[in-house]
Design a protein around this motif. Structure first.
Motif, PDB file in Angstrom:
ATOM      1  N   ASP A  40      46.881  49.239 -14.941  1.00 48.04           N
ATOM      2  CA  ASP A  40      45.760  49.471 -15.850  1.00 48.04           C
ATOM      3  C   ASP A  40      45.058  50.763 -15.427  1.00 48.04           C
ATOM      4  O   ASP A  40      45.620  51.561 -14.673  1.00 48.04           O
ATOM      5  N   ASN A  41      43.833  50.974 -15.886  1.00 48.76           N
ATOM      6  CA  ASN A  41      43.103  52.206 -15.561  1.00 48.76           C
ATOM      7  C   ASN A  41      42.658  52.275 -14.103  1.00 48.76           C
ATOM      8  O   ASN A  41      42.182  53.309 -13.661  1.00 48.76           O
ATOM      9  N   ASP A  81      44.758  41.322  -8.194  1.00 46.11           N
ATOM     10  CA  ASP A  81      43.844  42.351  -8.687  1.00 46.11           C
ATOM     11  C   ASP A  81      42.510  42.136  -7.977  1.00 46.11           C
ATOM     12  O   ASP A  81      41.856  41.107  -8.192  1.00 46.11           O
ATOM     13  N   ILE A  87      45.450  43.091 -14.932  1.00 48.33           N
ATOM     14  CA  ILE A  87      45.813  44.483 -15.231  1.00 48.33           C
ATOM     15  C   ILE A  87      45.902  44.739 -16.735  1.00 48.33           C
ATOM     16  O   ILE A  87      46.343  45.788 -17.165  1.00 48.33           O
ATOM     17  N   CYS A  88      45.506  43.772 -17.513  1.00 44.29           N
ATOM     18  CA  CYS A  88      45.417  43.944 -18.957  1.00 44.29           C
ATOM     19  C   CYS A  88      44.230  43.136 -19.433  1.00 44.29           C
ATOM     20  O   CYS A  88      43.999  42.042 -18.963  1.00 44.29           O
ATOM     21  N   CYS A  89      43.463  43.476 -20.077  1.00 46.63           N
ATOM     22  CA  CYS A  89      43.347  44.191 -21.304  1.00 46.63           C
ATOM     23  C   CYS A  89      41.979  44.887 -21.391  1.00 46.63           C
ATOM     24  O   CYS A  89      41.794  45.722 -22.248  1.00 46.63           O
ATOM     25  N   TYR A  91      40.483  46.941 -19.169  1.00 52.50           N
ATOM     26  CA  TYR A  91      40.446  48.317 -18.673  1.00 52.50           C
ATOM     27  C   TYR A  91      41.838  48.926 -18.643  1.00 52.50           C
ATOM     28  O   TYR A  91      42.298  49.419 -17.634  1.00 52.50           O
ATOM     29  N   GLY A  92      42.512  48.874 -19.758  1.00 55.95           N
ATOM     30  CA  GLY A  92      43.853  49.438 -19.865  1.00 55.95           C
ATOM     31  C   GLY A  92      44.858  48.371 -20.237  1.00 55.95           C
ATOM     32  O   GLY A  92      44.616  47.181 -20.095  1.00 55.95           O
ATOM     33  N   GLU A  93      45.990  48.804 -20.726  1.00 57.60           N
ATOM     34  CA  GLU A  93      47.038  47.885 -21.182  1.00 57.60           C
ATOM     35  C   GLU A  93      48.131  47.762 -20.128  1.00 57.60           C
ATOM     36  O   GLU A  93      49.310  47.995 -20.396  1.00 57.60           O
ATOM     37  N   GLY A  94      47.764  47.369 -18.905  1.00 59.59           N
ATOM     38  CA  GLY A  94      48.744  47.197 -17.845  1.00 59.59           C
ATOM     39  C   GLY A  94      49.555  45.926 -18.028  1.00 59.59           C
ATOM     40  O   GLY A  94      49.160  45.001 -18.744  1.00 59.59           O
ATOM     41  N   SER A  95      50.699  45.869 -17.361  1.00 61.83           N
ATOM     42  CA  SER A  95      51.551  44.678 -17.409  1.00 61.83           C
ATOM     43  C   SER A  95      52.531  44.724 -16.253  1.00 61.83           C
ATOM     44  O   SER A  95      52.683  45.739 -15.580  1.00 61.83           O
ATOM     45  N   GLU A 110      47.584  39.623 -18.043  1.00 64.78           N
ATOM     46  CA  GLU A 110      46.272  39.052 -18.310  1.00 64.78           C
ATOM     47  C   GLU A 110      46.059  37.849 -17.394  1.00 64.78           C
ATOM     48  O   GLU A 110      46.593  36.764 -17.619  1.00 64.78           O
TER      49      GLU A 110
END
Length: 184
Positions: A40-41, A81, A87-89, A91-95, A110
């Protein structure tokens, strides 16, 4: 010339039944675990650990990795984390996606602070894949095993262990995996 070479190559494959497979670099009795992380960000908040048979074999941060492990190892992937927002949603679309021998076995992004996935484990060794217990007599297959018991009717049930011999038995009762322990 280029065209003819291509046709000859295709003809050779068709007549000789050749097969192609992915080259992983793992030894013959090993399997490849690929950990793919899209951060994510705030990638500095992310870390992960891979366990094989309850022993840490690899760690990382927001990076992706490929690890060779024993093919018969019971594996657990844990992602953390530190901020507690996954890592989602927000502060960014991490996965993340985990592959075992080329097959996807887990994915997500998520979650709050921690998420874990177990895979390639024999039945009964994880909460997610328990043995089924029924009324009657049952001999434990493993020293530490997960069993699922769903009563067929309302009422009282008696659980006894070890018969007339003495043994160290502990029983934990859960309403679902990774949840509150009702009895210890």
């Amino acid at each position: 010339m280029y065209y003819k070479s291509y046709l000859l190559f295709a003809f050779f494959i068709l007549t000789n039944n050749l097969s192609f497979s992915q080259i992983t670099g793992c030894s013959p009795n090993e399997s490849e675990v690929v950990i793919s992380i899209i951060p994510d960000n705030y990638p500095n908040e992310t870390s992960w650990i891979l366990y094989a048979n309850n022993t840490e074999v690899a760690t990382g941060t927001s990076n992706s990795d490929s690890i060779c492990v024993a093919s018969d190892a019971c594996l657990e992937f844990v992602i953390n984390d530190t901020y507690g927002d996954g890592i989602c949603c927000a502060y960014g679309e991490g996965s993340y996606t985990i592959y075992f021998d080329g097959q996807e076995v887990a994915s997500g992004g998520e979650f709050a602070t921690l998420e874990s996935h177990q895979f390639n484990c024999p039945p009964g060794t994880t909460c997610g894949d328990p043995f089924v217990a029924t009324t009657g007599s049952l001999n434990a297959v493993l020293p530490y095993s997960f069993y699922e018991f769903i009563p067929d009717s309302t009422g009282m049930y008696s659980i006894s262990t070890c018969g007339t011999s003495t043994c160290d038995t502990k029983l934990w009762i859960y309403d679902e995996c990774n949840s509150y322990v009702y009895n210890n």
